[in-house]
Motif scaffolding. Structure first.
Motif, short mmCIF file in Angstrom:
data_model
loop_
_atom_site.label_atom_id
_atom_site.label_comp_id
_atom_site.label_asym_id
_atom_site.label_seq_id
_atom_site.Cartn_x
_atom_site.Cartn_y
_atom_site.Cartn_z
N PRO A 1 -11.00 -8.70 -15.46
CA PRO A 1 -10.74 -9.94 -14.72
C PRO A 1 -9.25 -10.27 -14.71
O PRO A 1 -8.56 -10.13 -15.72
N GLY A 2 -8.74 -10.71 -13.56
CA GLY A 2 -7.32 -11.02 -13.47
C GLY A 2 -6.49 -9.77 -13.65
O GLY A 2 -6.77 -8.71 -13.10
N ALA A 3 -5.47 -9.87 -14.47
CA ALA A 3 -4.59 -8.73 -14.75
C ALA A 3 -4.92 -8.08 -16.08
O ALA A 3 -4.09 -7.41 -16.67
N THR A 4 -6.15 -8.27 -16.58
CA THR A 4 -6.53 -7.74 -17.89
C THR A 4 -7.06 -6.31 -17.76
O THR A 4 -7.27 -5.80 -16.66
N VAL A 5 -7.27 -5.67 -18.92
CA VAL A 5 -7.77 -4.30 -18.97
C VAL A 5 -8.98 -4.26 -19.89
O VAL A 5 -8.96 -4.81 -21.00
N LEU A 6 -10.05 -3.59 -19.43
CA LEU A 6 -11.24 -3.35 -20.25
C LEU A 6 -11.26 -1.88 -20.63
O LEU A 6 -11.06 -1.00 -19.78
N GLU A 7 -11.53 -1.60 -21.91
CA GLU A 7 -11.56 -0.22 -22.37
C GLU A 7 -12.81 0.06 -23.19
O GLU A 7 -12.89 -0.28 -24.37
N PRO A 8 -13.83 0.72 -22.60
CA PRO A 8 -14.91 1.25 -23.44
C PRO A 8 -14.39 2.46 -24.21
O PRO A 8 -13.63 3.27 -23.68
N TRP A 9 -14.79 2.58 -25.47
CA TRP A 9 -14.27 3.65 -26.32
C TRP A 9 -15.37 4.16 -27.25
O TRP A 9 -16.37 3.46 -27.51
N ALA A 10 -15.16 5.37 -27.77
CA ALA A 10 -16.07 5.96 -28.74
C ALA A 10 -15.25 6.81 -29.70
O ALA A 10 -14.26 7.43 -29.32
N LEU A 11 -15.67 6.84 -30.96
CA LEU A 11 -14.96 7.56 -32.02
C LEU A 11 -15.98 8.27 -32.90
O LEU A 11 -16.93 7.65 -33.39
N VAL A 12 -15.77 9.57 -33.12
CA VAL A 12 -16.60 10.35 -34.02
C VAL A 12 -15.71 10.93 -35.10
O VAL A 12 -14.67 11.54 -34.80
N ALA A 13 -16.06 10.74 -36.37
CA ALA A 13 -15.26 11.24 -37.50
C ALA A 13 -16.18 11.92 -38.51
O ALA A 13 -17.34 11.52 -38.68
N ARG A 14 -15.63 12.94 -39.19
CA ARG A 14 -16.44 13.67 -40.17
C ARG A 14 -15.56 14.17 -41.30
O ARG A 14 -14.42 14.59 -41.10
N VAL A 15 -16.11 14.13 -42.52
CA VAL A 15 -15.45 14.66 -43.71
C VAL A 15 -16.40 15.64 -44.39
O VAL A 15 -17.58 15.34 -44.59
N THR A 16 -15.88 16.83 -44.72
CA THR A 16 -16.65 17.81 -45.48
C THR A 16 -15.80 18.28 -46.66
O THR A 16 -14.58 18.29 -46.59
N GLN B 1 -9.39 19.52 -57.23
CA GLN B 1 -10.84 19.42 -57.16
C GLN B 1 -11.44 20.36 -56.10
O GLN B 1 -12.65 20.54 -56.04
N GLY B 2 -10.60 20.90 -55.20
CA GLY B 2 -11.13 21.77 -54.16
C GLY B 2 -10.49 21.50 -52.81
O GLY B 2 -9.33 21.10 -52.72
N HIS B 3 -11.29 21.69 -51.74
CA HIS B 3 -10.81 21.53 -50.38
C HIS B 3 -11.64 20.48 -49.66
O HIS B 3 -12.83 20.30 -49.94
N ALA B 4 -11.00 19.80 -48.70
CA ALA B 4 -11.71 18.86 -47.83
C ALA B 4 -11.20 19.04 -46.41
O ALA B 4 -10.01 19.30 -46.19
N LEU B 5 -12.11 18.90 -45.46
CA LEU B 5 -11.76 18.99 -44.05
C LEU B 5 -12.00 17.63 -43.41
O LEU B 5 -13.10 17.08 -43.49
N LEU B 6 -10.96 17.07 -42.79
CA LEU B 6 -11.01 15.74 -42.16
C LEU B 6 -10.82 15.91 -40.66
O LEU B 6 -9.84 16.52 -40.22
N ALA B 7 -11.74 15.38 -39.87
CA ALA B 7 -11.65 15.56 -38.42
C ALA B 7 -12.16 14.31 -37.71
O ALA B 7 -13.08 13.64 -38.17
N LEU C 1 -7.30 10.11 -24.85
CA LEU C 1 -8.08 10.97 -25.73
C LEU C 1 -7.20 11.41 -26.89
O LEU C 1 -6.10 11.94 -26.69
N SER C 2 -7.66 11.19 -28.12
CA SER C 2 -6.91 11.62 -29.31
C SER C 2 -7.85 12.38 -30.23
O SER C 2 -9.05 12.11 -30.29
N ALA C 3 -7.28 13.35 -30.96
CA ALA C 3 -8.06 14.15 -31.90
C ALA C 3 -7.16 14.59 -33.04
O ALA C 3 -5.94 14.71 -32.89
N GLU C 4 -7.78 14.84 -34.20
CA GLU C 4 -7.00 15.18 -35.38
C GLU C 4 -7.86 16.02 -36.32
O GLU C 4 -9.07 15.78 -36.46
#
Length: 358
Positions: free
Chosen positions: A289-304, A272-278, A261-264
């Motif tokens: 399968p075998g010695a592999t790794v499966l990773e479901p992931w999701a990412l939400v980003a917003r700029v104001t 020009q003013g202010h911006a919020l990046l998240a 889990l990562s967040a920023e």
């Protein structure tokens, strides 16, 4: 037309051949002997993209390409020279894309053994976890779109690299570690090539648990595949002495088997003013399968806000599945992105990435 088609098919075949080759995870041109040595490294990402709102054929491109020469094996100095060839369109139509570009060129010396390192050259200013993590290592099809806006503030370039100087280090204790950086960005072009003052940057990160990495470097890891569990919290900022541009931000990384889990969050100020990046990203490392790794992931980003000229604003949702055949050395990622209505029409896109590094 037929010659162009044959040429693009040949290039695509060579790229896919490299992606499915028998290269070991690691680097090419390895030298068995211990001690300082030069290594040739390469990395490729072939992408297939299809827009959901527009009709037409899928686009095939070399999304990222890197070739570099790196100095390793020395306890007191390391460095590298790397060129890039990104967004090289393979299909449809004839080959098109930007020429080779100098991507990074830096040298890092030890000042106090195991405690302080001095870096000089062309590299990423040490602010922003997303910016400091390679596009070949983030747990999603693309980086969060917010990191491009932070890089515009820090360097004025899309690559996020700029000439500068940095002093940093990694201090380790029992069950904790601290990483610190402080530096100056010497040159960063503004709009239409206008000159901007140098930028002072700093970042400090506390990790509880296993250190993010064994040694200090100018880049940050992300997915440890359950090998280095821990929580990292970082505080960072930048400022123009006598200028109007500055930023402050926090980021976090939690690695607990099987969760990554990562967040920023950054506030950027400009004339020009202010911006919020998240943004927030989550992934789960599951046995494949075998010695592999499966990773479901999701990412939400917003700029104001509107601190950056022509900066996109609003929100974006990305989700997908990564298949690590040989960790980051051989990886396939399928993902999609969607931007809800509010700032223009809603839009979506599907993408498939095939990645090979050595």
């Amino acid at each position: 037309m037929e010659r162009a088609t044959r040429r693009t098919r040949t290039v695509l075949s060579l790229g896919l051949l490299a992606l499915t080759g028998m290269a070991r995870p690691g680097w090419a041109e390895e030298v068995v002997e211990e001690g300082p040595r030069l290594e040739i490294r390469e990395a490729l990402q072939v992408r297939i993209d299809q827009g959901l709102s527009a009709q037409g054929a899928a686009a095939v491109s070399l999304r990222r390409g890197r070739v570099g020469l790196h100095l390793t094996g020395s306890p007191w100095v390391r460095g590298g020279l790397e060129v890039s060839f990104d967004r090289l369109v393979l299909l449809p139509g004839p080959l098109q894309g930007p020429p080779l570009a100098l991507h990074e060129a830096s040298v890092t010396f030890t000042v106090l053994p195991q405690r302080a390192w001095l870096s000089v050259g062309l590299f990423r200013p040490q602010v922003g976890r997303e910016s400091l993590t390679s596009g070949f290592e983030v747990d999603s099809l693309d980086k969060a779109f917010t990191q491009g806006l932070l890089r515009e503030h820090l360097t004025g370039t899309e690559s996020g690299r700029a000439p500068g100087v940095d002093v940093g280090g990694l201090l380790r204790g029992e069950g904790w570690s601290v990483r610190y950086d402080s530096g100056v960005v010497v040159y960063r072009p503004g709009p239409e090539g206008a000159w901007r003052p140098p930028l002072l940057v700093a970042r400090a990160a506390l990790t509880l648990g296993a250190p993010e990495a064994e040694a200090y470097s100018l880049s940050l890891p992300m997915n440890d595949f359950g090998l280095r569990p821990g929580l990292t919290l970082a505080l960072q900022g930048s400022t123009e002495p006598g200028g109007d541009a500055r930023s402050w931000g926090v980021d976090a990384l939690l690695r607990l088997r099987p969760l990554v889990l990562s967040a920023e969050l950054h506030q950027v100020t400009s004339p020009q003013g202010h911006a919020l990046l998240a943004h927030v990203r989550a992934g789960l490392n599951l046995p494949g399968p075998g010695a592999t790794v499966l990773e479901p992931w999701a990412l939400v980003a917003r700029v104001t806000g509107g601190a950056l000229a022509d900066a996109p604003s609003g929100a974006r949702l990305d989700a997908g599945l990564s298949w690590y055949l040989r960790r980051q050395a051989l990886r396939a990622t399928l993902g999609g992105s969607w931007r809800p209505p509010g700032h223009g029409a809603s839009s979506g896109q599907l993408g498939l990435s095939l990645q090979h590094r050595r």
